[in-house]
Scaffold this active site. Structure first.
Site, PDB file in Angstrom:
ATOM      1  N   ARG A  21      -8.656 -76.169  22.447  1.00 13.95           N
ATOM      2  CA  ARG A  21      -9.031 -76.203  23.983  1.00 13.95           C
ATOM      3  C   ARG A  21      -9.297 -77.803  24.653  1.00 13.95           C
ATOM      4  O   ARG A  21      -9.604 -78.486  23.855  1.00 13.95           O
ATOM      5  CB  ARG A  21     -10.115 -75.659  24.250  1.00 13.95           C
ATOM      6  CG  ARG A  21     -10.890 -75.659  25.586  1.00 13.95           C
ATOM      7  CD  ARG A  21     -11.776 -74.505  25.944  1.00 13.95           C
ATOM      8  NE  ARG A  21     -13.111 -74.656  25.343  1.00 13.95           N
ATOM      9  CZ  ARG A  21     -14.006 -73.876  25.550  1.00 13.95           C
ATOM     10  NH1 ARG A  21     -14.105 -72.881  26.351  1.00 13.95           N
ATOM     11  NH2 ARG A  21     -15.270 -74.131  24.741  1.00 13.95           N
ATOM     12  N   ARG A  36     -27.310 -64.392  27.570  1.00 16.78           N
ATOM     13  CA  ARG A  36     -26.590 -64.376  26.156  1.00 16.78           C
ATOM     14  C   ARG A  36     -27.564 -63.666  25.259  1.00 16.78           C
ATOM     15  O   ARG A  36     -27.399 -63.801  24.213  1.00 16.78           O
ATOM     16  CB  ARG A  36     -26.626 -65.835  25.873  1.00 16.78           C
ATOM     17  CG  ARG A  36     -25.124 -66.235  25.923  1.00 16.78           C
ATOM     18  CD  ARG A  36     -24.984 -67.814  25.543  1.00 16.78           C
ATOM     19  NE  ARG A  36     -23.977 -68.482  25.244  1.00 16.78           N
ATOM     20  CZ  ARG A  36     -22.915 -68.968  25.859  1.00 16.78           C
ATOM     21  NH1 ARG A  36     -23.115 -69.039  27.086  1.00 16.78           N
ATOM     22  NH2 ARG A  36     -22.150 -69.694  25.086  1.00 16.78           N
ATOM     23  N   ARG A  56     -14.038 -80.795  24.018  1.00 20.85           N
ATOM     24  CA  ARG A  56     -15.624 -80.696  24.101  1.00 20.85           C
ATOM     25  C   ARG A  56     -16.410 -80.852  22.667  1.00 20.85           C
ATOM     26  O   ARG A  56     -15.750 -80.611  21.724  1.00 20.85           O
ATOM     27  CB  ARG A  56     -16.016 -79.244  24.232  1.00 20.85           C
ATOM     28  CG  ARG A  56     -16.356 -78.979  25.872  1.00 20.85           C
ATOM     29  CD  ARG A  56     -16.488 -77.694  26.353  1.00 20.85           C
ATOM     30  NE  ARG A  56     -17.051 -76.750  25.651  1.00 20.85           N
ATOM     31  CZ  ARG A  56     -17.702 -75.545  26.015  1.00 20.85           C
ATOM     32  NH1 ARG A  56     -17.111 -75.187  27.144  1.00 20.85           N
ATOM     33  NH2 ARG A  56     -18.590 -75.090  25.486  1.00 20.85           N
ATOM     34  N   ARG A  95     -21.303 -71.284  16.687  1.00 23.66           N
ATOM     35  CA  ARG A  95     -21.420 -70.419  17.826  1.00 23.66           C
ATOM     36  C   ARG A  95     -21.125 -68.999  17.910  1.00 23.66           C
ATOM     37  O   ARG A  95     -21.575 -68.209  18.461  1.00 23.66           O
ATOM     38  CB  ARG A  95     -20.549 -71.105  18.923  1.00 23.66           C
ATOM     39  CG  ARG A  95     -21.078 -72.449  19.581  1.00 23.66           C
ATOM     40  CD  ARG A  95     -20.028 -73.365  20.085  1.00 23.66           C
ATOM     41  NE  ARG A  95     -19.540 -72.849  21.244  1.00 23.66           N
ATOM     42  CZ  ARG A  95     -18.587 -73.399  21.720  1.00 23.66           C
ATOM     43  NH1 ARG A  95     -17.863 -74.190  20.996  1.00 23.66           N
ATOM     44  NH2 ARG A  95     -18.145 -73.077  22.940  1.00 23.66           N
ATOM     45  N   LYS A 152     -13.198 -66.463  29.307  1.00 26.52           N
ATOM     46  CA  LYS A 152     -14.070 -66.007  30.499  1.00 26.52           C
ATOM     47  C   LYS A 152     -13.772 -67.392  31.556  1.00 26.52           C
ATOM     48  O   LYS A 152     -13.674 -66.832  32.615  1.00 26.52           O
ATOM     49  CB  LYS A 152     -15.558 -66.093  29.778  1.00 26.52           C
ATOM     50  CG  LYS A 152     -15.889 -64.983  28.980  1.00 26.52           C
ATOM     51  CD  LYS A 152     -17.415 -65.116  28.540  1.00 26.52           C
ATOM     52  CE  LYS A 152     -17.814 -66.317  27.820  1.00 26.52           C
ATOM     53  NZ  LYS A 152     -17.261 -67.026  26.603  1.00 26.52           N
TER      54      LYS A 152
HETATM   55  P1  ADP Z   1     -14.324 -69.354  27.397  1.00 32.87           P
HETATM   56  O1  ADP Z   1     -14.702 -69.583  28.901  1.00 32.87           O
HETATM   57  O2  ADP Z   1     -14.490 -67.704  27.209  1.00 32.87           O
HETATM   58  O3  ADP Z   1     -15.324 -70.047  26.427  1.00 32.87           O
HETATM   59  P2  ADP Z   1     -11.864 -70.451  27.945  1.00 32.87           P
HETATM   60  O4  ADP Z   1     -11.480 -69.508  29.389  1.00 32.87           O
HETATM   61  O5  ADP Z   1     -12.197 -71.921  28.172  1.00 32.87           O
HETATM   62  O6  ADP Z   1     -12.989 -69.504  27.237  1.00 32.87           O
HETATM   63  O7  ADP Z   1     -10.656 -70.390  27.008  1.00 32.87           O
HETATM   64  C1  ADP Z   1     -10.659 -70.759  25.743  1.00 32.87           C
HETATM   65  C2  ADP Z   1      -9.299 -71.317  25.314  1.00 32.87           C
HETATM   66  O8  ADP Z   1      -8.269 -70.482  25.215  1.00 32.87           O
HETATM   67  C3  ADP Z   1      -8.672 -72.293  26.338  1.00 32.87           C
HETATM   68  O9  ADP Z   1      -7.888 -73.493  25.790  1.00 32.87           O
HETATM   69  C4  ADP Z   1      -7.633 -71.564  27.208  1.00 32.87           C
HETATM   70  O10 ADP Z   1      -6.742 -72.324  27.777  1.00 32.87           O
HETATM   71  C5  ADP Z   1      -7.148 -70.390  26.100  1.00 32.87           C
HETATM   72  N1  ADP Z   1      -7.126 -69.109  26.624  1.00 32.87           N
HETATM   73  C6  ADP Z   1      -7.755 -68.461  27.458  1.00 32.87           C
HETATM   74  N2  ADP Z   1      -7.194 -67.220  27.635  1.00 32.87           N
HETATM   75  C7  ADP Z   1      -6.212 -67.269  27.027  1.00 32.87           C
HETATM   76  C8  ADP Z   1      -5.308 -66.038  26.699  1.00 32.87           C
HETATM   77  N3  ADP Z   1      -5.463 -64.867  27.309  1.00 32.87           N
HETATM   78  N4  ADP Z   1      -4.299 -66.193  25.745  1.00 32.87           N
HETATM   79  C9  ADP Z   1      -4.164 -67.297  25.111  1.00 32.87           C
HETATM   80  N5  ADP Z   1      -4.957 -68.461  25.319  1.00 32.87           N
HETATM   81  C10 ADP Z   1      -5.913 -68.349  26.326  1.00 32.87           C
HETATM   82  P1  AMP Z   2     -20.453 -72.333  26.965  1.00 32.03           P
HETATM   83  O1  AMP Z   2     -19.673 -73.501  27.806  1.00 32.03           O
HETATM   84  O2  AMP Z   2     -20.705 -70.905  27.564  1.00 32.03           O
HETATM   85  O3  AMP Z   2     -19.708 -71.939  25.624  1.00 32.03           O
HETATM   86  O4  AMP Z   2     -21.814 -72.727  26.442  1.00 32.03           O
HETATM   87  C1  AMP Z   2     -22.074 -73.958  25.712  1.00 32.03           C
HETATM   88  C2  AMP Z   2     -23.450 -74.170  25.263  1.00 32.03           C
HETATM   89  O5  AMP Z   2     -24.290 -74.062  26.284  1.00 32.03           O
HETATM   90  C3  AMP Z   2     -23.918 -72.912  24.181  1.00 32.03           C
HETATM   91  O6  AMP Z   2     -23.395 -73.221  23.072  1.00 32.03           O
HETATM   92  C4  AMP Z   2     -25.491 -73.121  24.322  1.00 32.03           C
HETATM   93  O7  AMP Z   2     -26.078 -74.320  23.487  1.00 32.03           O
HETATM   94  C5  AMP Z   2     -25.570 -73.409  25.683  1.00 32.03           C
HETATM   95  N1  AMP Z   2     -25.788 -72.309  26.659  1.00 32.03           N
HETATM   96  C6  AMP Z   2     -24.931 -71.850  27.678  1.00 32.03           C
HETATM   97  N2  AMP Z   2     -25.269 -70.922  28.255  1.00 32.03           N
HETATM   98  C7  AMP Z   2     -26.387 -70.368  27.768  1.00 32.03           C
HETATM   99  C8  AMP Z   2     -27.229 -69.493  27.912  1.00 32.03           C
HETATM  100  N3  AMP Z   2     -27.101 -68.379  28.786  1.00 32.03           N
HETATM  101  N4  AMP Z   2     -28.613 -69.367  27.265  1.00 32.03           N
HETATM  102  C9  AMP Z   2     -28.686 -70.285  26.228  1.00 32.03           C
HETATM  103  N5  AMP Z   2     -27.917 -71.487  25.992  1.00 32.03           N
HETATM  104  C10 AMP Z   2     -26.602 -71.382  26.854  1.00 32.03           C
END
Ligand code: ADP
Ligand code: AMP
Length: 224
Positions: free
Chosen positions: A130, A91, A163, A174, A16
Site C-alpha cells: 500500500r 474496533r 505508512r 494489527r 475499507k
Molecule cells: P483498509 O482501509 O481496509 O485498511 P485500503 O482501502 O487502504 O484498506 O486497501 C489496502 C490496500 O489494498 C491498498 O493498497 C489498496 O490499493 C488495495 N486494495 C483495496 N481494495 C482492493 C481489492 N478489492 N483488490 C485488490 N487490492 C485492493
Molecule cells: P487504520 O487507519 O484504521 O488502519 O488505523 C491505524 C491505527 O490507528 C490502528 O492500528 C490503531 O492504533 C489506531 N486506531 C484507529 N481506529 C481506532 C479505534 N477505533 N480504536 C482504537 N485505535 C484505533
C-alpha cells in the site's frame, strides 16, 4: 429519506478506505475514518496525537476514552447529519456499546454494518504494497493499483508514502488485534440483524457494485 448511517467493518487492508472513497461520492456521506483522524492529530502534534502515537506505531488499539470522545464530536457535526460512514470504528465491544448508546440518545440508528472479508495472507500482501498520497489520502497498491508514475499521486501530483505501520511485523500485530478485539463485532452486529457480508477478494469495482446494490435494497426496505 432515511439516514444512511453505516459502519465499514473488516481487517486492516480489507479495502475499507478504498470503498469509502467511492461510497462517499455515490451517496454524499460523511466519511469518518478514525485512523485518518488520529494520523492528522499525530502530524499536527496535538495532545491527543501524542497520546495515540505509540499505540499506533505498535499496531495496538488507542485507548477507548481517547477514541470515543473524538468520534462522538465528529458524528454530531453538520456534514454527518444526513448520514455517515464509519471506517475503523468501532474496533471493540466497548466502542460499539458507546456508539449504540450515543445514537439512541440522539434518536438515530444504524442502517447496516458492511463487513468486507479477506484472508490474513491477502491482508499482508495488500498492506505491504500500500502507498498513500500525502495530500488527498488516496490509496494505491504497487501491484494491484499502481500509480502512473512511481511515487507520485495520479490525482494531484503529491508524493506517495508507505505508512509507518504498514511493515510486516506491525501488520501481523494489527491482524492479531483484529482477531482478538474487533472480529467479535461480527457476531455482535449479526445478532442485531445489521450485518451484511461482502467478498473483499473481488476487484474494487465489483465490491463497490455489490455494496451499492445492497444499500439500494436496504433503503427501499427501510421506506416500506
Ligand atoms: P483498509 O482501509 O481496509 O485498511 P485500503 O482501502 O487502504 O484498506 O486497501 C489496502 C490496500 O489494498 C491498498 O493498497 C489498496 O490499493 C488495495 N486494495 C483495496 N481494495 C482492493 C481489492 N478489492 N483488490 C485488490 N487490492 C485492493
Ligand atoms: P487504520 O487507519 O484504521 O488502519 O488505523 C491505524 C491505527 O490507528 C490502528 O492500528 C490503531 O492504533 C489506531 N486506531 C484507529 N481506529 C481506532 C479505534 N477505533 N480504536 C482504537 N485505535 C484505533
Amino acid at each position: 429519506m432515511s439516514e444512511l448511517n453505516l459502519i465499514l467493518l473488516g481487517p486492516p487492508g480489507a479495502g475499507k478506505g478504498t470503498q469509502a472513497e467511492r461510497l462517499r461520492e455515490d451517496f454524499a456521506l460523511a466519511h469518518i475514518s478514525t485512523g485518518d483522524m488520529l494520523r492528522a492529530q499525530v502530524s499536527e502534534g496535538t495532545e491527543l496525537g501524542k497520546q495515540a502515537q505509540s499505540y499506533m506505531q505498535a499496531g495496538e488499539l488507542v485507548p477507548d476514552e481517547v477514541i470515543i470522545g473524538m468520534i462522538m464530536v465528529r458524528i454530531g457535526a453538520a456534514d454527518a447529519r444526513d448520514g455517515f460512514l464509519l471506517d475503523g470504528f468501532p474496533r471493540n465491544e466497548q466502542q460499539a456499546d458507546a456508539l449504540g448508546e450515543a445514537l439512541a440518545t440522539l434518536e438515530r440508528r444504524l442502517l447496516a454494518v458492511l463487513l468486507i472479508e479477506v484472508s490474513d495472507d491477502e491482508v499482508v500482501r495488500r498492506l505491504g504494497g500500500r502507498r498513500v498520497c500525502t495530500k488527498s489520502g488516496h490509496v494505491y497498491h504497487l501491484e494491484f493499483d499502481p500509480p502512473k508514475h512511481e511515487g507520485i499521486c495520479d490525482q494531484d501530483g503529491s508524493r506517495l508514502i508507505q505508512r509507518d505501520d504498514d511493515h510486516e511485523q506491525t501488520i501481523r500485530k494489527r491482524l492479531e488485534v483484529y482477531h482478538a478485539q474487533t472480529a467479535p463485532l461480527i457476531e455482535y452486529y449479526e445478532k442485531e440483524g445489521l450485518l451484511r457480508r461482502f467478498d473483499g477478494r473481488r476487484p474494487p469495482n465489483e465490491v463497490n457494485d455489490h455494496i451499492r446494490a445492497t444499500l439500494a435494497t436496504l433503503r427501499l426496505e427501510d421506506k416500506l
